[in-house]
Design a protein around this motif. Sequence first.
Motif, PDB file in Angstrom:
ATOM      1  N   UNK A 275     -67.021  31.851 -11.599  1.00  0.00           N
ATOM      2  CA  UNK A 275     -66.538  32.621 -12.307  1.00  0.00           C
ATOM      3  C   UNK A 275     -67.100  32.853 -13.715  1.00  0.00           C
ATOM      4  N   UNK A 276     -67.046  34.084 -14.084  1.00  0.00           N
ATOM      5  CA  UNK A 276     -67.721  34.452 -15.274  1.00  0.00           C
ATOM      6  C   UNK A 276     -67.064  34.341 -16.442  1.00  0.00           C
ATOM      7  N   UNK A 277     -65.672  33.722 -16.455  1.00  0.00           N
ATOM      8  CA  UNK A 277     -64.788  33.673 -17.480  1.00  0.00           C
ATOM      9  C   UNK A 277     -64.867  32.294 -18.161  1.00  0.00           C
ATOM     10  N   UNK A 278     -66.069  31.475 -17.791  1.00  0.00           N
ATOM     11  CA  UNK A 278     -66.027  30.212 -18.574  1.00  0.00           C
ATOM     12  C   UNK A 278     -66.899  30.454 -19.492  1.00  0.00           C
ATOM     13  N   UNK A 279     -66.967  29.596 -20.792  1.00  0.00           N
ATOM     14  CA  UNK A 279     -67.595  29.899 -21.915  1.00  0.00           C
ATOM     15  C   UNK A 279     -68.509  28.800 -21.733  1.00  0.00           C
ATOM     16  N   UNK A 280     -69.664  29.168 -22.591  1.00  0.00           N
ATOM     17  CA  UNK A 280     -70.885  28.201 -22.816  1.00  0.00           C
ATOM     18  C   UNK A 280     -70.372  27.077 -23.424  1.00  0.00           C
ATOM     19  N   UNK A 281     -70.618  25.889 -22.997  1.00  0.00           N
ATOM     20  CA  UNK A 281     -69.892  24.487 -23.744  1.00  0.00           C
ATOM     21  C   UNK A 281     -68.480  24.366 -23.853  1.00  0.00           C
ATOM     22  N   UNK A 292     -63.873  24.827 -34.722  1.00  0.00           N
ATOM     23  CA  UNK A 292     -64.757  25.303 -33.556  1.00  0.00           C
ATOM     24  C   UNK A 292     -65.281  26.780 -34.010  1.00  0.00           C
ATOM     25  N   UNK A 293     -66.690  26.876 -33.701  1.00  0.00           N
ATOM     26  CA  UNK A 293     -67.508  27.909 -34.061  1.00  0.00           C
ATOM     27  C   UNK A 293     -67.647  28.733 -32.634  1.00  0.00           C
ATOM     28  N   UNK A 294     -67.325  29.995 -32.840  1.00  0.00           N
ATOM     29  CA  UNK A 294     -67.509  31.091 -31.563  1.00  0.00           C
ATOM     30  C   UNK A 294     -68.827  31.794 -31.770  1.00  0.00           C
ATOM     31  N   UNK A 312     -68.717  27.147 -28.912  1.00  0.00           N
ATOM     32  CA  UNK A 312     -68.555  27.721 -27.718  1.00  0.00           C
ATOM     33  C   UNK A 312     -68.971  29.106 -27.760  1.00  0.00           C
ATOM     34  N   UNK A 313     -69.755  29.659 -26.585  1.00  0.00           N
ATOM     35  CA  UNK A 313     -70.070  30.939 -26.574  1.00  0.00           C
ATOM     36  C   UNK A 313     -69.580  31.733 -25.219  1.00  0.00           C
ATOM     37  N   UNK A 314     -69.172  33.034 -25.610  1.00  0.00           N
ATOM     38  CA  UNK A 314     -68.778  33.684 -24.249  1.00  0.00           C
ATOM     39  C   UNK A 314     -69.897  34.315 -23.751  1.00  0.00           C
ATOM     40  N   UNK A 315     -71.086  34.238 -24.603  1.00  0.00           N
ATOM     41  CA  UNK A 315     -72.512  34.890 -24.197  1.00  0.00           C
ATOM     42  C   UNK A 315     -72.098  36.648 -24.033  1.00  0.00           C
ATOM     43  N   UNK A 316     -71.711  37.091 -24.989  1.00  0.00           N
ATOM     44  CA  UNK A 316     -71.456  38.318 -25.044  1.00  0.00           C
ATOM     45  C   UNK A 316     -70.990  38.700 -26.474  1.00  0.00           C
ATOM     46  N   UNK A 317     -70.992  39.997 -26.938  1.00  0.00           N
ATOM     47  CA  UNK A 317     -70.556  40.214 -28.334  1.00  0.00           C
ATOM     48  C   UNK A 317     -69.140  39.801 -28.447  1.00  0.00           C
ATOM     49  N   UNK A 318     -68.290  40.059 -27.131  1.00  0.00           N
ATOM     50  CA  UNK A 318     -66.617  39.724 -27.669  1.00  0.00           C
ATOM     51  C   UNK A 318     -66.220  39.087 -26.473  1.00  0.00           C
ATOM     52  N   UNK A 319     -65.158  38.459 -26.474  1.00  0.00           N
ATOM     53  CA  UNK A 319     -64.638  37.814 -25.403  1.00  0.00           C
ATOM     54  C   UNK A 319     -63.739  38.552 -24.859  1.00  0.00           C
TER      55      UNK A 319
END
Length: 414
Positions: A275-281, A292-294, A312-319
């Motif tokens: 699933x790509x809804x997982x955030x990095x870390x 927490x830093x996003x 954490x990071x959604x690895x995109x500009x926006x969640x």
Amino acid sequence: MTEPPIDVHTYYRQVTDIDIGEIAHELLGGRITQQSRQILFCDCPNHRSQSHRSLHVWLDKQGWFCHGCGTGGDVLQLVEFVRHGVATRGHSGRMPDSHRDARDFLAARAGLSPLSKAASGNMEESEENYRMAVRVREALTALADVYHERLLGNAEVLGWLRAKYRIGDETLERLKIGFAEDGEASAARILMEGPGGFTLRELTATSAFRPTPQDGIVPFFDRRIVFPYWSRGRVVFMIGRRTPWTPDQEWERSKYKKLAVRNERNHEHVAGCIRNDVLYNEDVLLTRPERVIITEGVTDCISLMEHGFPVVSPVTVQIREADWERLLPKLAGVKTVYICQDNEVSEAGMHGALKTARILAGHGIATRVAFLPLGDKQKAARQKLAVLASGAAEADELMADAKIDVNEFFASGK
Ligand SMILES: [Zn+2]
């Protein structure tokens, strides 16, 4: 009152939605002989140990491994291992009672009914789906190992990566950052012939391999840097960054490529647990940090992790909006969220940050937007841009130089 039936993926996720450090303190207590920021060193209850520290519980990756017993896994397997001396893996057949007992133990902690009551359909079928998910994650974890070895064995690529992102060797090793390259022995062959004994079906289910019309498989990533996403001690997703060695093809143009997920029309070979809804870390949220830093990119996230920040990071500009429902309860205990995006001429990062901040504030979470100060390089590029006619050939290069992200902020020595 009976709870509505839920799908097994959600169920297993909910029962394991607990900090492994908390469970380790509860079940192993006095056996914890040493602790660092990322690891609890424990005296394993299941083998005689001279060092009294061979069972390692990773707080950041939310997994564990005993070097004496040669076994490890996630929080569910830790409970099973401590209470019953075994850790059930993705084997076939009925799930043993030790697994069910550990699952019920965590379910009670999470305030859930046992799976035998909560699952839709029959329990054996639900357990079969879970088993497949475990196999798929074990295959991705083994693949991350292969790619990591390939990176270490390729001095040219390793040099490029180090110069570009300044990620430390210890971090490269811990996060198993790798290079997707097929050498003499293909990665698929190594996984199939290695101790895991993965099948073609299991490999395509990871999404890191695609089936070909000739009943073969090809790797999804071709000469990209692969960043594995860790959750509960295993790799659950991957993103690949283009390199100068990535083939010059139309479909390889994008700088970042995430694993494809299964949907109604496409990618039937991919398991539902990819699933790509997982955030990095994302698992850092299980440790309930106060702040927490996003951040925007995977390398920004890694830089902040290296500097000791919970991020954490959604690895995109926006969640994505669909992710908020799952994320908001996790952020609820957090006192302050800091959003730290790229500082670029288009201000895309800032627009994304402000939108995210409004959503968080709407849910009562204090939010701050950090603004990365420009370095000399960015200032110079912006001055030149100001006098340049738009559309000029140099503009793209200057735009790139005018941008600063978190990774570069740290890499430039700040
Ligand atoms: Zn042991």
